[in-house]
Design an enzyme around this catalytic site. Structure first.
Site, PDB file in Angstrom:
ATOM      1  N   GLY A  39      -8.461  -5.395  -9.835  1.00  0.00           N
ATOM      2  CA  GLY A  39      -8.123  -6.333  -8.397  1.00  0.00           C
ATOM      3  C   GLY A  39      -8.608  -7.600  -8.342  1.00  0.00           C
TER       4      GLY A  39
ATOM      5  N   GLU B  95     -11.056  -1.645 -14.269  1.00  0.00           N
ATOM      6  CA  GLU B  95      -9.540  -1.515 -14.674  1.00  0.00           C
ATOM      7  C   GLU B  95      -8.669  -2.752 -14.320  1.00  0.00           C
ATOM      8  OE1 GLU B  95      -8.328   3.131 -13.627  1.00  0.00           O
ATOM      9  OE2 GLU B  95      -8.614   1.557 -11.846  1.00  0.00           O
TER      10      GLU B  95
ATOM     11  N   ARG C 217      -3.899  -7.450 -13.668  1.00  0.00           N
ATOM     12  CA  ARG C 217      -3.548  -9.002 -13.044  1.00  0.00           C
ATOM     13  C   ARG C 217      -4.301  -9.914 -13.949  1.00  0.00           C
ATOM     14  NH1 ARG C 217      -0.685 -10.267  -8.636  1.00  0.00           N
ATOM     15  NH2 ARG C 217      -1.393  -8.469  -7.284  1.00  0.00           N
TER      16      ARG C 217
ATOM     17  N   CYS D 299      22.030 -12.527  -5.255  1.00  0.00           N
ATOM     18  CA  CYS D 299      22.906 -12.380  -4.081  1.00  0.00           C
ATOM     19  C   CYS D 299      21.758 -12.256  -2.708  1.00  0.00           C
ATOM     20  CB  CYS D 299      23.982 -11.988  -4.095  1.00  0.00           C
ATOM     21  SG  CYS D 299      25.012 -12.430  -5.286  1.00  0.00           S
TER      22      CYS D 299
END
Ligand SMILES: *Cc1c(COP(=O)(O)O)cnc(C)c1O
Length: 437
Positions: free
Chosen positions: A249, A287, A290, A358
């Site tokens: 995190g 863990e 990011r 789109c």
């Protein structure tokens, strides 16, 4: 400064063109085509080493890279070389890690709805730990393990009830969450395991409080709750739980508005929180996902059309967008970019970078001041290493981009660009609809 506190990968050089890992990004765009994910190996390894160094005084800490941030065979090789284990959430991630030669005892299988076939595969591949998320899974895992005649090591995923201020969709540790056991359910599940689930070997607790976290206090609170809960369970049930997984995190700096704590500050918060207690939790897992890969990655796009809305803003469209980076349309995530072939340009204007898909919501960056761009320019978007490729789709039937790894002025393909034939390779036309045989 810690690498997770920098917007740009640390080998980035600003010459006439942008260079990463010693490679001219404009040349890479030409050579491999765009959109192109580029991963800087030195930044990736640098942050892995920063993590290891930050926690070096804590002997029994296991770094488990959260594969979901970016999972490809070359990336898992690098993380394995750097001494990381792997947090996985699917058969696909387990298989990728396994095929890249990782010692499967360093793998944890996590997730709130693991399927029977995934559990079977994880047991057959001998993953080191299961993080058991709910009552249904505990019963199912015990049944499958007993059929196979094995006893599996597990952690219990709990919801510590911590509100950390991040986007609602990436917050996971609050009380009303789809993940994990509520603390009020812990005694029931521990009783079941102790009395009935003989093929589950309970080792400790696991929590993950959210993603893109900027407040160290959230980690203090989390460790506090987990340590107390483990001590309470051990006391009440006469157990010897000695593992604590605090999840990932840690935030990264996408734009100048972001001020994430450093890896060292995270380590200090965790260690300080641990020292407050007399009880020993010999084994800790962390863990990060990011914060390991985000800054190491950039995405290169080629500029195409532009549109000046009369009395409105100017849109510059690139050849990628929400299918290769869904985060802006999904979480209003912000990014920073530069023009790789116009580093020295002083003629700037404020533009909105639009994708080619789109959907009106397919905007990569709103109102960013950049050199005046024209078709053919190469845009470099920073911090795309995490949750870009791993969340990519084939929306609009567009091929997923290639990924290259750069290091020491050298580039290697680590994911091939999809081809048009790849796109139809899983299609089937029923016989009665066939035009040709
Ligand atoms: C997503 C996740 C992580 C990694 O989160 P990051 O914000 O990428 O560091 C770690 N542990 C668990 C259980 C997760 O679900």
């Amino acid at each position: 400064m810690s690498i997770n506190q920098s917007i740009k990968p640390y080998t980035l050089e600003e010459k006439e063109h942008l260079f990463l890992g010693g490679c001219d990004l404009v040349d890479l765009a030409k050579k491999y085509g765009t959109p192109l994910y580029v991963i800087d190996e030195a930044t990736l390894r640098g942050i892995c080493r920063e993590y290891k160094k930050a926690f070096k005084d804590y002997k029994n800490i296991h770094m488990m890279y959260a594969s979901k941030a970016l999972c490809t065979s070359a990336i898992t090789r690098i993380l394995d070389e750097e001494g990381f284990g792997f947090d996985t959430v699917s058969a696909g991630e387990i298989y990728t890690v396994y095929k890249s030669g990782v010692d499967m005892s360093h793998v944890l299988f996590n997730g709130n709805n693991k399927s029977t076939s995934e559990i079977n595969l994880a047991i057959d591949f001998k993953v080191g730990r299961f993080s058991v998320d709910n009552f249904y899974e505990a019963e199912l895992l015990n049944k499958i393990a007993s059929e196979k005649g094995v006893r599996v090591d597990i952690l219990l995923r709990v919801t510590p009830g911590i509100e950390c201020h991040t986007h609602d969709y990436i917050q996971t540790g609050q009380i009303d969450s789809k993940f994990g056991f509520d603390l009020s359910q812990v005694d029931d599940i521990v009783t079941l395991i102790k009395d009935n689930y003989k093929n589950l070997n309970l080792k400790g607790l696991h929590a993950h409080i959210g993603s893109q976290i900027f407040e160290l206090k959230s980690y203090y609170d989390e460790v506090d709750i987990l340590v107390k809960e483990i001590a309470r369970i051990n006391g009440k049930f006469g157990l010897n739980l000695d593992e604590m997984n605090i999840g990932g995190g840690l935030g990264v700096k996408y734009t100048d508005n972001d001020a994430p704590p450093s890896v060292n500050e995270l380590a200090k918060a965790v260690t300080d929180a641990m020292e407050k207690y007399a009880v020993e939790i010999p084994t800790i897992y962390i863990e990060p996902g990011r914060s390991i890969v985000s800054t190491a990655g950039v995405t290169l796009y080629t500029v195409g059309s532009s549109k000046q809305v009369p009395n409105g803003r100017k849109y510059v469209a690139v050849d990628g967008g929400m299918a290769d980076n869904p985060r802006p349309s999904m979480y209003q995530a912000e990014y920073f970019a530069e023009v790789a072939n116009k580093v020295k340009s002083k003629d700037k204007e404020s533009v909105t970078i639009a994708g080619r898909y789109c959907e009106s919501g397919d905007i990569l960056i709103e109102n960013v001041e950049l050199p005046i761009m024209k078709a053919g320019d190469v845009l470099c978007v920073y911090n795309t290493g995490a949750y870009n490729y791993s969340m990519a789709s084939n929306y609009n039937r567009v091929e997923k981009p290639a990924m290259v790894l750069v290091n020491n002025s050298h580039s290697d393909i680590i994911v091939y660009r999809e081809t048009l034939d790849n796109l139809i390779s899983h299609d089937n036309i029923p016989d009665r609809l066939r035009k040709y045989d």
